[in-house]
Design a protein around this motif. Structure first.
Motif, PDB file in Angstrom:
ATOM      1  N   LEU A  19      22.876  41.375 109.858  1.00 34.54           N
ATOM      2  CA  LEU A  19      23.814  41.790 108.819  1.00 34.54           C
ATOM      3  C   LEU A  19      24.431  43.129 109.185  1.00 34.54           C
ATOM      4  O   LEU A  19      23.776  43.988 109.776  1.00 34.54           O
ATOM      5  N   VAL A  51      28.403  43.238 102.584  1.00 32.96           N
ATOM      6  CA  VAL A  51      27.347  42.715 103.455  1.00 32.96           C
ATOM      7  C   VAL A  51      27.981  41.620 104.295  1.00 32.96           C
ATOM      8  O   VAL A  51      28.407  40.585 103.774  1.00 32.96           O
ATOM      9  N   GLU A  52      28.036  41.849 105.595  1.00 30.90           N
ATOM     10  CA  GLU A  52      28.761  40.959 106.501  1.00 30.90           C
ATOM     11  C   GLU A  52      27.780  40.309 107.473  1.00 30.90           C
ATOM     12  O   GLU A  52      27.318  40.952 108.427  1.00 30.90           O
ATOM     13  N   PRO A  53      27.426  39.044 107.257  1.00 30.37           N
ATOM     14  CA  PRO A  53      26.554  38.347 108.217  1.00 30.37           C
ATOM     15  C   PRO A  53      27.361  37.927 109.442  1.00 30.37           C
ATOM     16  O   PRO A  53      28.597  37.852 109.412  1.00 30.37           O
ATOM     17  N   TRP A 106      20.160  35.229 102.855  1.00 28.53           N
ATOM     18  CA  TRP A 106      20.852  35.515 104.116  1.00 28.53           C
ATOM     19  C   TRP A 106      20.184  34.731 105.249  1.00 28.53           C
ATOM     20  O   TRP A 106      19.499  35.307 106.099  1.00 28.53           O
TER      21      TRP A 106
END
Length: 585
Positions: free
Chosen positions: A503, A514-516, A584
């Motif tokens: 992440l 929040v950027e996976p 996630w």
């Protein structure tokens, strides 16, 4: 000839050096027994903190107050040292030499210990005690030259103590490190902490105490005097005095500008005048005994320095009156006002021929004033709380509905909350709820909005809580520690979760993205009201629970800052992030 060489070699040998060091420590014990006892207690308490051992029973102290105990003992060390020097300089009887330091040490301990005395400004109290150490033996006696000589030698003794601290601590640590690296000897890491604590708080100070000068009436003289005279004259003639004269010209020109234009002084003028006044006092203390043969600019400065301060002091009092009239007293404004008052007294005393130019007076009055202003109802904190309390009541009991007035009331309430005095302005019949911030409860009880973001003169909001704290995880199974975010700063790479997902967390305008690596970005909005509320919970544990797209995360800040111009925007965050790994994958 050979006998004299052998005698000189023996006097400079290892055994002779050890004997001299032990003799100095023995001299310290015989001259300052009470101070040595307080030093021993300080070192013992610090070593107990390192070892995780409680020297006192639980009802007397808990872990949260161990740091308070350390500083209270350090205050006792300084106070007892100053009292012993006073007793020795006045040649008091044997019992007085013991009783006076005990009384001074216990009194200083009580003032610093929060369980006995409230509203102490710790840094000011400790600084005043340190300043009183050289002043004490010259209270009511001695000369300015003798005071200068004693202080210089006392500073030299302190320097020797610092050198002993570095040599003993560094040498023993180097020996242990060599044994570890060369022979594989396992040395516990906390042993180094015990060594440095013991040397820094007992051995090195004991060595420095042994070097404390015994003579209280010796004036600068001889070859030593000639060397110091040349150095201090150079400092005054070519560096300090010309710069101070230029600084004085600038401040006088600024005062003339205010007189012609009617412009209100800038907010930092008080600190500029404070810096100028402190520099003048420092130059006088350092160079006054050696300026009888100084060059013309320095002689002019030494003769007329009180006149250099009149206009800057006028600027200080004018600016201070504007700020106090608008916002009330605070600790900073109190000390600025105290500095101005003390400086005005020093200027007035130059009209008394017997006290004119006496550096004992120039050093003693600020030290005693700082001591008086550091604790109690007359001190900075007590005075400021009383001022803000009166300011708050004046607004809320006046029944005003003006939004700006309510904002001013909230500002006063936040100040009181930061000093643990918010309940002093609670309305009659108020019953606090321990589960909610007292600031919010009192504000609501008076009909105020605790999350009001409009504040006149407020540049931003901050929250800081470096203390140890425990909290429930509330079903979250993953913690990202030491997280740091800055507005619109994209971090390089990301953080890998235990399940393998990576992440990247980016702070945007009042939101955390929040950027996976795979999947959509989730933006968690952050309510500005919660940011503002945190600024009133300084040094209290806090959590921010954020929700978006059916997911939850929790921010546990140790520090955050939000800019407040036309709107409140979170700019930086440091702390931990709690999340659920199932969200996630």
């Amino acid at each position: 000839m050979s006998g004299r060489l052998r005698e000189a070699r023996d006097s400079a040998g290892w055994l002779a050096s050890l004997r001299e060091a032990l003799a100095a420590m023995g001299d310290a014990l015989s001259r300052f027994p009470v101070t040595v006892i307080f030093l021993f207690l300080t070192a013992a308490q610090t070593n107990a903190m390192v070892a995780g051992v409680d020297l006192l029973p639980g009802w007397a102290i808990d872990a949260a107050r161990e740091e308070d105990l350390f500083f209270a003992l350090m205050a006792a060390v300084l106070a007892s040292f100053a009292a012993t020097l006073f007793a020795q300089a006045w040649r008091l009887s044997g019992w007085a030499v013991l009783v006076l330091p005990v009384f001074a040490g216990v009194a200083a301990f009580v003032v610093m210990w929060p369980g006995f005395t409230e509203r102490t400004v710790e840094w000011a109290f400790m600084l005043s005690l340190a300043a009183l150490v050289p002043v004490a033996p010259f209270t009511g006696r001695g000369t300015g030259g003798a005071f200068w000589m004693f202080t210089a030698r006392l500073a030299f003794a302190a320097g020797l103590g610092l050198i002993a601290f570095a040599l003993f601590g560094g040498g023993i640590s180097a020996i242990l490190a060599s044994l570890t690296h060369l022979f594989g000897l396992d040395v516990p890491s906390d042993l180094y902490e015990h060594i440095w604590a013991s040397i820094g708080l007992f051995v090195a100070p004991l060595f420095g105490l042994g070097q404390t000068p015994r003579a209280f009436d010796e004036e600068p003289g001889g070859h030593e005097h000639d060397m110091m005279r040349r150095g201090m004259r150079a400092l005054g003639d070519f560096a300090a005095v010309p710069l101070l004269i230029v600084y004085a010209v600038i401040l006088h020109l600024y005062a003339a500008k205010i007189g012609f234009t009617g412009e209100v002084p800038q907010g930092q003028i008080g600190w500029l005048v404070l810096t100028y006044g402190v520099c003048i006092v420092a130059v006088l203390l350092l160079t006054k005994p050696f300026l009888d043969t100084a060059r013309a600019p320095t002689r002019f400065f030494v003769r007329f320095w009180p006149l250099f301060l009149l206009v800057p002091l006028g600027l200080l009092f004018y600016a201070l009156s504007l700020r106090v009239g608008a916002f009330g007293w605070t600790t900073q404004r109190y000390f600025l006002g105290l500095f101005g008052l003390v400086t005005l007294v020093l200027v007035a005393l130059q009209a008394v021929p017997r006290l004119r130019g006496d550096i004992r007076v120039i050093a003693a009055i600020p030290a005693f004033a700082l001591l008086v202003g550091s604790f109690g109802p007359q001190g900075a904190l007590g005075w400021s709380i009383k001022s803000q309390r009166a300011r708050f009541f004046e607004i809320v009991q006046g029944g005003t509905s003006d939004a700006q007035a309510k904002t001013e009331a909230l500002a006063a309430l936040r100040y009181l909350n930061g000093r643990n005095a918010v309940l002093e302005v609670a309305p009659d019949g108020f019953v606090p709820n321990e589960d909610e911030s007292f600031y919010r409860q009192v504000a609501i009880a008076w009909g105020l909005d605790p999350d009001n973001p409009v504040q006149r003169g407020r540049q931003g909001f901050s929250y800081s809580n470096p203390d140890i704290a425990a909290f429930a995880s509330d079903g979250f199974d993953t913690v990202i520690q030491n997280a740091q975010f800055h507005l619109d700063t994209v971090p390089v790479g990301g953080v890998e979760l235990p399940g393998g997902a990576v992440l990247r967390l980016v702070l945007s305008k009042n939101g955390l993205s929040v950027e996976p690596e795979k999947g959509a970005v989730t933006l968690f909005p952050i309510d500005t009201a919660e940011i503002i509320a945190l600024s009133s919970r300084e040094a209290q544990p806090a959590k921010l629970r954020l929700e978006a797209d059916g997911r939850e995360i929790v921010l546990v800040p140790t520090y955050l800052y939000a800019r407040s111009d036309s709107e409140t925007i979170l700019e930086s965050f440091s702390g931990s992030v709690l999340l659920r790994s199932a969200d996630w994958p």
